[in-house]
Motif scaffolding. Structure first.
Motif, mmCIF file in Angstrom:
data_model
loop_
_atom_site.group_PDB
_atom_site.id
_atom_site.type_symbol
_atom_site.label_atom_id
_atom_site.label_comp_id
_atom_site.label_asym_id
_atom_site.label_seq_id
_atom_site.Cartn_x
_atom_site.Cartn_y
_atom_site.Cartn_z
ATOM 1 N N MET A 24 -4.618 7.985 14.214
ATOM 2 C CA MET A 24 -5.953 7.534 13.829
ATOM 3 C C MET A 24 -6.558 6.798 15.017
ATOM 4 O O MET A 24 -5.924 5.906 15.587
ATOM 5 C CB MET A 24 -5.946 6.621 12.607
ATOM 6 C CG MET A 24 -7.366 6.193 12.209
ATOM 7 S SD MET A 24 -7.486 5.099 10.793
ATOM 8 C CE MET A 24 -7.062 6.209 9.455
ATOM 9 N N TYR A 78 -4.437 1.829 4.166
ATOM 10 C CA TYR A 78 -4.273 2.844 3.113
ATOM 11 C C TYR A 78 -3.632 4.104 3.681
ATOM 12 O O TYR A 78 -2.679 4.657 3.108
ATOM 13 C CB TYR A 78 -5.635 3.173 2.496
ATOM 14 C CG TYR A 78 -5.592 4.340 1.526
ATOM 15 C CD1 TYR A 78 -5.145 4.162 0.219
ATOM 16 C CD2 TYR A 78 -5.978 5.616 1.930
ATOM 17 C CE1 TYR A 78 -5.089 5.231 -0.665
ATOM 18 C CE2 TYR A 78 -5.934 6.691 1.041
ATOM 19 C CZ TYR A 78 -5.489 6.491 -0.246
ATOM 20 O OH TYR A 78 -5.431 7.557 -1.111
ATOM 21 N N ALA A 79 -4.149 4.575 4.813
ATOM 22 C CA ALA A 79 -3.671 5.833 5.387
ATOM 23 C C ALA A 79 -2.223 5.755 5.834
ATOM 24 O O ALA A 79 -1.501 6.750 5.810
ATOM 25 C CB ALA A 79 -4.560 6.235 6.558
ATOM 26 N N SER A 100 0.660 10.708 6.617
ATOM 27 C CA SER A 100 0.511 9.273 6.876
ATOM 28 C C SER A 100 0.026 9.036 8.299
ATOM 29 O O SER A 100 0.457 9.718 9.240
ATOM 30 C CB SER A 100 1.853 8.552 6.710
ATOM 31 O OG SER A 100 2.233 8.450 5.366
ATOM 32 N N THR A 101 -0.841 8.042 8.465
ATOM 33 C CA THR A 101 -1.181 7.605 9.817
ATOM 34 C C THR A 101 0.041 6.899 10.395
ATOM 35 O O THR A 101 0.462 5.857 9.898
ATOM 36 C CB THR A 101 -2.385 6.657 9.789
ATOM 37 O OG1 THR A 101 -3.563 7.395 9.424
ATOM 38 C CG2 THR A 101 -2.613 6.012 11.152
ATOM 39 N N SER A 116 -7.226 11.395 12.242
ATOM 40 C CA SER A 116 -8.348 10.647 11.677
ATOM 41 C C SER A 116 -9.109 9.906 12.762
ATOM 42 O O SER A 116 -8.543 9.495 13.777
ATOM 43 C CB SER A 116 -7.847 9.630 10.635
ATOM 44 O OG SER A 116 -7.223 10.274 9.549
ATOM 45 N N TRP A 167 -10.039 14.105 9.605
ATOM 46 C CA TRP A 167 -10.716 13.197 8.684
ATOM 47 C C TRP A 167 -11.594 12.225 9.473
ATOM 48 O O TRP A 167 -11.120 11.596 10.433
ATOM 49 C CB TRP A 167 -9.701 12.392 7.876
ATOM 50 C CG TRP A 167 -8.973 13.165 6.823
ATOM 51 C CD1 TRP A 167 -9.459 13.627 5.638
ATOM 52 C CD2 TRP A 167 -7.581 13.554 6.840
ATOM 53 N NE1 TRP A 167 -8.482 14.278 4.921
ATOM 54 C CE2 TRP A 167 -7.322 14.251 5.632
ATOM 55 C CE3 TRP A 167 -6.537 13.382 7.757
ATOM 56 C CZ2 TRP A 167 -6.063 14.764 5.320
ATOM 57 C CZ3 TRP A 167 -5.291 13.898 7.456
ATOM 58 C CH2 TRP A 167 -5.055 14.581 6.254
ATOM 59 N N PRO A 181 -9.732 8.803 5.514
ATOM 60 C CA PRO A 181 -8.437 9.445 5.779
ATOM 61 C C PRO A 181 -7.704 9.872 4.519
ATOM 62 O O PRO A 181 -7.787 9.233 3.472
ATOM 63 C CB PRO A 181 -7.660 8.362 6.528
ATOM 64 C CG PRO A 181 -8.272 7.072 6.070
ATOM 65 C CD PRO A 181 -9.728 7.378 5.881
ATOM 66 N N LEU A 182 -6.998 10.995 4.637
ATOM 67 C CA LEU A 182 -6.063 11.518 3.640
ATOM 68 C C LEU A 182 -6.733 12.042 2.369
ATOM 69 O O LEU A 182 -6.067 12.244 1.351
ATOM 70 C CB LEU A 182 -4.985 10.484 3.265
ATOM 71 C CG LEU A 182 -3.770 10.424 4.195
ATOM 72 C CD1 LEU A 182 -4.152 10.005 5.600
ATOM 73 C CD2 LEU A 182 -2.693 9.524 3.627
#
Length: 488
Positions: A249, A266-267, A278-279, A406, A428, A432-433
């Motif tokens: 990201m 969150y990501a 997942s980031t 992202s 994204w 994200p996600l």
């Protein structure tokens, strides 16, 4: 196990214990399936295929809608069981179950939309068209982190296309899959959907090797994907892979820091970081690096760990202790190489049971560290600064994986460069996600080239046949003998 329309222990002589990762208690036991069980399931699926492929698409659509409606009707039960066997918070499992039943609704309609296309012929007396046909028996090998969602992304399009299926769920999370068979698959013809529980070498490999399974759909690690590919290659099977990820990201200098912090957390931490998208690498413009790192550490430190059944829980446990130990090892190696842990990375003393790990934020990391190069699959957010957007794109692309990426920005010029130059299956921007039923999901590079969702996700489960039909059937002047043609 669920084979040919009924539950059975098959040829299993042992069982596998399914453990709640939040409590370490045994939830239940399932049969330890064998190659014999795989063969029985494949035989049932092959027999069912002869009829299932000929059922009109509108009729199959009705049955898939019924699957979706039954899942929705049993949502509360499935969400609770999913939380118990997989561990992520209840609210995240609500989303998984919603996506599961809506995936069946989506492919129910898409599957009856078309079966091919007509193409222009080379002669007025000819007709040319393309037919999409099912492969036959599809082997679906499903991971533990989203056992229902990632099953639905394979099962719904496979059935809509006219295939029958043998499912090998993860030995860690088979219970919700079996419960799905009981409450949502009971109206399907026997043999259309089969489930064999067991370990990979004892059930997964026999499924891949079986001569009557022409296609394997798999989500999991690169190493397992490579093993499947080596087994399937001599039989030239169709392989549908979604493998590892190491998603980046990038935080541009124009962001609202508070918003970007929440988005990164969150990501990177949903399902305790146990998400293929997942980031796992965060790149922040050097002008924001110090402030962003501190605010992210404060935000992550405020999140609550706990049992996913507790509505106050933000982050649940990791699935098993050996997965936790892998993450701890990556953190330790990074620290030994100069990284600094701003928050987290330890086992919480107030949660003596369960495989919990405090979400961590790391700074002073670099691409020589394992934590920035190999998949972590845990609750860790390592942050690096970048000087300019050229460097940000170079860092984002500096990975063997290519699942997602992202970007947080409101600069349209940066957005355009990012989605054009970053090599990843999903890009994204500021959200994200988030998936879209109509948007294909999958990776590039070592992540594998399979696609799920969208028309592309349905087409993965079709073989394509071209039909060339000369209606008049007259002899052609370019046929043999060539000598006669020359003489004329």
């Amino acid at each position: 196990m669920f084979i040919n329309g009924r539950f059975t222990t098959g040829a299993a002589r042992e069982t596998i214990s399914v453990i709640n990762p939040a409590t370490e208690e045994i939830l239940d036991e399932v049969p330890r399936g064998t190659a014999e069980d795989i063969n029985t399931a494949v035989t049932a699926a092959k027999t069912a295929f002869a009829t299932w492929k000929r059922i009109p698409a509108w009729e199959r659509a009705g049955m898939l809608h019924e699957v979706a409606n039954k899942i929705q009707a049993h949502a509360a039960e499935l969400i609770r069981l999913l939380t118990q066997e997989e561990g992520k918070p209840f609210v995240e499992n609500e989303e998984e179950v919603f996506w599961t039943y809506d995936t069946f609704h989506y492919y129910a309609e898409l599957g009856r939309h078309e079966r091919g296309r007509f193409i222009p012929p080379g002669d007025p007396d000819q007709i040319n068209f393309v037919i999409k046909e099912p492969y036959g028996v599809v082997g679906c090998i499903v991971p533990w982190n989203y056992p229902l969602l990632l099953l639905a992304w394979k099962l719904a399009p496979a059935l809509a296309a006219g295939n029958t299926v043998v499912i090998k769920p993860s030995e860690y999370t088979p219970l919700t899959t079996l419960r799905l068979a009981a409450v949502a698959f009971d109206h399907l013809p026997p043999g259309v959907v089969n489930i064999v529980t067991g370990y990979g070498p004892e059930t997964g490999e026999p499924l891949v090797r079986h001569p009557d399974v022409p296609m394997i759909a798999f989500t999991g690690s690169v190493a397992t994907g490579q093993r499947i590919a080596s087994l399937a290659a001599p039989m030239m099977k169709k392989l549908h892979f979604e493998l590892g990820g190491k998603d980046p990201m990038v935080i541009a200098p124009d962001v609202v820091v508070e918003t970007a912090v929440a988005g990164v957390a969150y990501a990177g931490l949903i399902n305790a970081g146990q998400v293929c998208t997942s980031t796992e690498r965060v790149y922040v413009h050097e002008s924001l690096y110090g402030r962003f790192s501190e605010e992210l550490a404060d935000f992550v430190g405020s999140l609550r760990l706990g049992n996913g059944l507790d509505p106050q829980t933000d982050v649940g446990p990791m699935l098993r202790n050996h997965f936790r130990e892998k993450v701890e090892g990556q953190i330790a190696e990074a620290v030994n190489s100069g990284a600094q842990v701003l928050v987290g990375g330890k086992r919480p003393s107030y949660l003596p049971h369960g495989f919990f790990l405090e979400p961590a934020v790391l700074i002073n990391v670099n691409h020589d560290m394992t934590i920035m190069r190999e998949e972590t699959f845990g609750p860790v957010l390592p942050i690096m600064p970048y000087r300019d957007f050229d460097e940000a794109i170079q860092l984002a692309n500096d990975t063997q994986f290519g699942l997602g990426a992202s970007l947080m920005t409101h600069d349209a010029r940066l957005v355009k460069r990012f989605f054009e130059e970053v090599k990843a299956g999903t890009i994204w921007i500021n959200d994200p996600l988030t998936d879209n039923f109509a948007g294909p999901f999958g990776g590039m590079k070592m992540t594998g080239g399979g696609r799920e969702l969208g028309q592309e996700g349905l087409d993965e489960f079709y073989e394509v046949k071209h039909v060339h039909w000369d209606v008049e059937g007259k002899r052609k002047p370019y046929w043999y003998p060539y000598g006669q043609k020359t003489a004329e």
